[in-house]
Design a protein around this motif. Structure first.
Motif, PDB file in Angstrom:
ATOM      1  N   GLU A  41       0.809  -1.223   0.000  1.00  0.00           N
ATOM      2  CA  GLU A  41       0.000   0.000   0.000  1.00  0.00           C
ATOM      3  C   GLU A  41       0.847   1.280   0.000  1.00  0.00           C
ATOM      4  N   PRO A  42       1.861   1.416   0.891  1.00  0.00           N
ATOM      5  CA  PRO A  42       2.636   2.672   0.896  1.00  0.00           C
ATOM      6  C   PRO A  42       3.349   2.932  -0.436  1.00  0.00           C
ATOM      7  N   LEU A  43       3.865   1.887  -1.051  1.00  0.00           N
ATOM      8  CA  LEU A  43       4.537   2.037  -2.344  1.00  0.00           C
ATOM      9  C   LEU A  43       3.516   2.388  -3.431  1.00  0.00           C
ATOM     10  N   TYR A  44       2.393   1.726  -3.424  1.00  0.00           N
ATOM     11  CA  TYR A  44       1.350   1.973  -4.420  1.00  0.00           C
ATOM     12  C   TYR A  44       0.935   3.446  -4.433  1.00  0.00           C
ATOM     13  N   ARG A  45       0.859   4.047  -3.263  1.00  0.00           N
ATOM     14  CA  ARG A  45       0.438   5.453  -3.170  1.00  0.00           C
ATOM     15  C   ARG A  45       1.505   6.407  -3.710  1.00  0.00           C
ATOM     16  N   LYS A  46       2.766   5.986  -3.732  1.00  0.00           N
ATOM     17  CA  LYS A  46       3.871   6.854  -4.164  1.00  0.00           C
ATOM     18  C   LYS A  46       4.070   6.878  -5.675  1.00  0.00           C
ATOM     19  N   ILE A  47       3.642   5.834  -6.369  1.00  0.00           N
ATOM     20  CA  ILE A  47       3.936   5.752  -7.798  1.00  0.00           C
ATOM     21  C   ILE A  47       2.796   6.324  -8.626  1.00  0.00           C
ATOM     22  N   GLU A  48       3.095   6.568  -9.892  1.00  0.00           N
ATOM     23  CA  GLU A  48       2.120   7.126 -10.830  1.00  0.00           C
ATOM     24  C   GLU A  48       0.949   6.157 -11.020  1.00  0.00           C
ATOM     25  N   GLN A  49      -0.228   6.686 -11.203  1.00  0.00           N
ATOM     26  CA  GLN A  49      -1.416   5.860 -11.389  1.00  0.00           C
ATOM     27  C   GLN A  49      -1.385   5.137 -12.728  1.00  0.00           C
ATOM     28  N   ALA A  50      -2.088   4.018 -12.771  1.00  0.00           N
ATOM     29  CA  ALA A  50      -2.178   3.232 -14.000  1.00  0.00           C
ATOM     30  C   ALA A  50      -3.012   3.972 -15.037  1.00  0.00           C
ATOM     31  N   GLY A  51      -2.619   3.835 -16.293  1.00  0.00           N
ATOM     32  CA  GLY A  51      -3.377   4.431 -17.399  1.00  0.00           C
ATOM     33  C   GLY A  51      -4.573   3.566 -17.765  1.00  0.00           C
ATOM     34  N   ASP A  52      -5.379   4.038 -18.694  1.00  0.00           N
ATOM     35  CA  ASP A  52      -6.589   3.316 -19.104  1.00  0.00           C
ATOM     36  C   ASP A  52      -6.282   1.943 -19.695  1.00  0.00           C
ATOM     37  N   ALA A  53      -5.265   1.861 -20.545  1.00  0.00           N
ATOM     38  CA  ALA A  53      -4.919   0.581 -21.170  1.00  0.00           C
ATOM     39  C   ALA A  53      -4.478  -0.435 -20.118  1.00  0.00           C
ATOM     40  N   GLU A  54      -3.694   0.030 -19.149  1.00  0.00           N
ATOM     41  CA  GLU A  54      -3.249  -0.863 -18.075  1.00  0.00           C
ATOM     42  C   GLU A  54      -4.440  -1.299 -17.225  1.00  0.00           C
ATOM     43  N   GLU A  55      -5.335  -0.383 -16.927  1.00  0.00           N
ATOM     44  CA  GLU A  55      -6.535  -0.719 -16.143  1.00  0.00           C
ATOM     45  C   GLU A  55      -7.369  -1.772 -16.869  1.00  0.00           C
ATOM     46  N   ASP A  56      -7.466  -1.668 -18.193  1.00  0.00           N
ATOM     47  CA  ASP A  56      -8.204  -2.658 -18.974  1.00  0.00           C
ATOM     48  C   ASP A  56      -7.577  -4.047 -18.825  1.00  0.00           C
ATOM     49  N   MET A  57      -6.267  -4.122 -18.868  1.00  0.00           N
ATOM     50  CA  MET A  57      -5.581  -5.401 -18.704  1.00  0.00           C
ATOM     51  C   MET A  57      -5.753  -5.938 -17.288  1.00  0.00           C
ATOM     52  N   LEU A  58      -5.713  -5.062 -16.314  1.00  0.00           N
ATOM     53  CA  LEU A  58      -5.853  -5.480 -14.914  1.00  0.00           C
ATOM     54  C   LEU A  58      -7.261  -5.999 -14.607  1.00  0.00           C
ATOM     55  N   GLN A  59      -8.270  -5.581 -15.376  1.00  0.00           N
ATOM     56  CA  GLN A  59      -9.643  -6.035 -15.146  1.00  0.00           C
ATOM     57  C   GLN A  59      -9.770  -7.550 -15.210  1.00  0.00           C
ATOM     58  N   VAL A  60      -8.938  -8.174 -16.038  1.00  0.00           N
ATOM     59  CA  VAL A  60      -9.016  -9.627 -16.206  1.00  0.00           C
ATOM     60  C   VAL A  60      -7.864 -10.360 -15.522  1.00  0.00           C
ATOM     61  N   ALA A  61      -7.028  -9.653 -14.786  1.00  0.00           N
ATOM     62  CA  ALA A  61      -5.878 -10.274 -14.124  1.00  0.00           C
ATOM     63  C   ALA A  61      -6.336 -11.152 -12.965  1.00  0.00           C
ATOM     64  N   PHE A  62      -5.694 -12.297 -12.819  1.00  0.00           N
ATOM     65  CA  PHE A  62      -6.022 -13.219 -11.739  1.00  0.00           C
ATOM     66  C   PHE A  62      -5.582 -12.629 -10.394  1.00  0.00           C
ATOM     67  N   GLY A  63      -6.459 -12.669  -9.414  1.00  0.00           N
ATOM     68  CA  GLY A  63      -6.117 -12.236  -8.062  1.00  0.00           C
ATOM     69  C   GLY A  63      -5.925 -10.743  -7.915  1.00  0.00           C
ATOM     70  N   ARG A  64      -6.617  -9.962  -8.712  1.00  0.00           N
ATOM     71  CA  ARG A  64      -6.463  -8.504  -8.675  1.00  0.00           C
ATOM     72  C   ARG A  64      -6.850  -7.951  -7.302  1.00  0.00           C
ATOM     73  N   THR A  65      -6.073  -6.970  -6.843  1.00  0.00           N
ATOM     74  CA  THR A  65      -6.362  -6.282  -5.585  1.00  0.00           C
ATOM     75  C   THR A  65      -6.381  -4.782  -5.857  1.00  0.00           C
ATOM     76  N   GLY A  66      -6.599  -4.022  -4.808  1.00  0.00           N
ATOM     77  CA  GLY A  66      -6.603  -2.567  -4.941  1.00  0.00           C
ATOM     78  C   GLY A  66      -5.239  -1.980  -5.231  1.00  0.00           C
ATOM     79  N   THR A  67      -4.177  -2.770  -5.024  1.00  0.00           N
ATOM     80  CA  THR A  67      -2.817  -2.275  -5.280  1.00  0.00           C
ATOM     81  C   THR A  67      -2.142  -3.042  -6.420  1.00  0.00           C
TER      82      THR A  67
END
Length: 170
Positions: free
Chosen positions: A111-137
Motif C-alpha cells: 500500500e505505501p509504495l502503491y500510493r507513491k507511484i504514478e497511477q495506471a493508465g486506461d490501457a493498463e486498467e483494462d488489462m488489470l480487469q481480467v488479471a487473476f487475483g487482482r487487488t486494490g494495489t
C-alpha cells in the motif's frame, strides 16, 4: 592524449574524460593500443562501479503469493519491475514481452509504495480487469519503473496468471 598510471585510483568520470580526449587528439589505432594496455583498469573500474552501485540500484524483494518462494534482488533504477524480474530469473510471466498487451506480469504492491507511484493508465486498467487475483494495489510489472521509493519493497506475484490472448483461443 595522456595515459593513466596503474598506481592511481581512477573514477569512471576520469576514464570517460580520458577516452574523450583520446578520440579528439588521436586516431582509433592508437586508442585501441592504449585500451589493450589499460583494459584491466577499465574492467576494474566498471566492476567497482557496478558493485558500489553509485545509487543506481536498490534492494527489491519478490514473493510468490501462497508459497514460501521469495527472492531479494538488486534492481536497477529506471528498469521496470518486469525487466528486473527477468534479469534475476524471478518467475514473473510476460507473454507480450513487457509491452502492456496482456496481464501476465500482474503484480501486487504494498500500500505505501502503491500510493507513491504514478497511477495506471486506461490501457493498463483494462488489462488489470481480467488479471487473476487482482487487488486494490495491483499493477502490471511492465508498466512501473523502479525508483528509489522501491528500496526494500516487497512485490507479490500472484500464484496464477490469466493470459487473455491465449485463454480466448480455447
Amino acid at each position: 592524449c595522456f595515459f593513466f598510471s596503474s598506481r592511481r585510483r581512477h573514477t569512471r568520470s576520469s576514464l570517460v574524460s580520458w577516452a574523450r580526449r583520446c578520440v579528439q587528439e588521436t586516431d582509433m589505432g592508437l586508442i585501441m593500443q592504449l585500451f589493450r594496455k589499460a583494459s584491466w583498469i577499465v574492467a576494474k573500474s566498471i566492476t567497482s562501479c557496478s558493485t558500489r552501485g553509485f545509487g543506481n540500484t536498490i534492494k527489491l524483494r519478490y514473493v510468490v503469493a501462497g508459497s514460501k518462494d521469495e527472492k531479494v534482488v538488486d534492481a536497477k533504477i529506471g528498469d521496470t519491475v518486469f525487466q528486473t524480474a527477468q534479469k534475476h530469473e524471478v518467475p514473473l510471466e510476460g507473454a507480450c514481452e513487457g509491452n502492456g498487451a496482456c496481464g501476465t506480469c500482474h503484480v501486487i504492491l504494498e500500500e505505501p509504495l502503491y500510493r507513491k507511484i504514478e497511477q495506471a493508465g486506461d490501457a493498463e486498467e483494462d488489462m488489470l480487469q481480467v488479471a487473476f487475483g487482482r487487488t486494490g494495489t495491483s499493477r502490471l510489472g511492465c508498466q512501473i519503473k523502479v525508483t528509489k521509493d522501491f528500496e526494500g519493497a516487497t512485490i507479490t506475484i500472484p500464484s496464477q496468471t490469466r493470459n487473455i490472448n491465449v485463454d480466448n483461443l480455447k
